[in-house]
Design a protein around this motif. Structure first.
Motif, PDB file in Angstrom:
ATOM      1  N   PHE A  72       0.829  -1.197   0.000  1.00 35.39           N
ATOM      2  CA  PHE A  72       0.000   0.000   0.000  1.00 35.39           C
ATOM      3  C   PHE A  72       0.869   1.255   0.000  1.00 35.39           C
ATOM      4  O   PHE A  72       1.772   1.398   0.828  1.00 35.39           O
ATOM      5  CB  PHE A  72      -0.906   0.022   1.228  1.00 35.39           C
ATOM      6  N   LEU A  73       0.567   2.149  -0.927  1.00 34.24           N
ATOM      7  CA  LEU A  73       1.190   3.465  -0.920  1.00 34.24           C
ATOM      8  C   LEU A  73       0.368   4.344   0.015  1.00 34.24           C
ATOM      9  O   LEU A  73      -0.843   4.487  -0.161  1.00 34.24           O
ATOM     10  CB  LEU A  73       1.200   4.052  -2.329  1.00 34.24           C
ATOM     11  N   MET A  74       1.016   4.913   1.022  1.00 35.45           N
ATOM     12  CA  MET A  74       0.283   5.689   2.019  1.00 35.45           C
ATOM     13  C   MET A  74       1.010   6.990   2.328  1.00 35.45           C
ATOM     14  O   MET A  74       2.214   7.115   2.088  1.00 35.45           O
ATOM     15  CB  MET A  74       0.084   4.869   3.295  1.00 35.45           C
ATOM     16  N   LEU A  75       0.261   7.948   2.848  1.00 37.81           N
ATOM     17  CA  LEU A  75       0.838   9.246   3.149  1.00 37.81           C
ATOM     18  C   LEU A  75       1.854   9.144   4.279  1.00 37.81           C
ATOM     19  O   LEU A  75       1.674   8.398   5.250  1.00 37.81           O
ATOM     20  CB  LEU A  75      -0.265  10.236   3.528  1.00 37.81           C
ATOM     21  N   HIS A  76       2.915   9.926   4.127  1.00 39.63           N
ATOM     22  CA  HIS A  76       4.041   9.937   5.050  1.00 39.63           C
ATOM     23  C   HIS A  76       3.584  10.163   6.493  1.00 39.63           C
ATOM     24  O   HIS A  76       4.042   9.486   7.426  1.00 39.63           O
ATOM     25  CB  HIS A  76       5.005  11.042   4.599  1.00 39.63           C
ATOM     26  N   GLN A  77       2.655  11.109   6.702  1.00 35.77           N
ATOM     27  CA  GLN A  77       2.243  11.444   8.069  1.00 35.77           C
ATOM     28  C   GLN A  77       1.469  10.319   8.727  1.00 35.77           C
ATOM     29  O   GLN A  77       1.502  10.178   9.962  1.00 35.77           O
ATOM     30  CB  GLN A  77       1.423  12.738   8.093  1.00 35.77           C
ATOM     31  N   HIS A  78       0.778   9.507   7.942  1.00 33.98           N
ATOM     32  CA  HIS A  78       0.080   8.356   8.522  1.00 33.98           C
ATOM     33  C   HIS A  78       1.075   7.241   8.864  1.00 33.98           C
ATOM     34  O   HIS A  78       0.967   6.610   9.919  1.00 33.98           O
ATOM     35  CB  HIS A  78      -0.981   7.833   7.562  1.00 33.98           C
TER      36      HIS A  78
END
Length: 218
Positions: A72-78
């Motif tokens: 999964f590509l996910m946002l850095h802050q998450h």
């Protein structure tokens, strides 16, 4: 610095796939989860899943429904959230900064597909209820042109009713996941913005069709 994906074989042999049937059984029981078209996903080779994204439940739901490892590509802050980083660093997750398109995260996505794994990208860049192609990121289309991996559109219906934003605990609401037919990008120049926009729009049209298919039954 963004963390690279873990060794590909670890998730298959250790805990990810062995735990999948238990997660699926739990979701079937609690959310009355229904899955259609999962056989549309090629059993081998690189694949790009492109679902709508309306809830934080979407990744675990997809992981339970697909009998292959999903990155999964996910946002850095998450990914680096102080409460959950310990978990995400042990799962097949790729952190990405919004301002770093085409950087390390993109290279890691290429690596996943070159290792013939499944990559999941949420083209809306985060949780959204609009599902519109206008203004979407072209990452999935760009990777499809680069690697010739098929794009499989996915419609997830009901997840936002089970776990809405700012809600802490999921409610027992019915959820359906519909997988569509693979879309193959033509061999072309990856700098062709018109082509990337066309692929993105075609993908999101299929996602919307999969959602409409479920909505007509309710």
């Amino acid at each position: 610095m963004e963390t690279s994906p873990q060794l590909f074989q670890d998730f298959t042999k250790r805990y990810y796939l062995p735990a999948r049937p238990y997660g699926f059984a739990l979701f079937r029981l609690y959310f009355r989860l229904k899955v259609t078209g999962v056989n549309q996903i090629p059993p081998t080779g690189g694949v790009i899943l492109v679902p709508n994204h309306t809830s934080f439940l979407d990744p675990p739901l997809l992981s339970s429904a697909v009998p292959r490892v999903i990155y999964f590509l996910m946002l850095h802050q998450h990914y680096y959230h102080p409460w959950f980083h310990w978990l995400f660093r042990r799962l097949p997750c790729i952190p990405m900064k919004r301002s770093a398109a085409g950087g390390t995260a993109f290279k890691h996505c290429l690596q996943v597909l070159e290792h013939e794994q499944i990559l999941c990208m949420f083209p809306e860049g985060g949780i959204s209820r609009e599902h519109k192609a206008q203004g979407l990121r072209h990452g999935a289309a760009l990777l499809a042109v680069h690697t010739h991996a098929p794009i499989v559109p996915v419609g997830i219906y009901g997840a936002s009713k089970a776990l809405a934003l700012k809600q802490w605990f999921p409610r027992p609401r019915a959820i359906t996941i519909n997988f569509g037919k693979p879309l193959y990008a033509p061999v072309s120049d990856s700098h062709d913005k018109a082509l990337l926009q066309y692929i993105t729009e075609q993908t999101m049209e299929q996602v919307q069709a999969l959602l409409s298919k479920r909505e007509k039954k309710t």
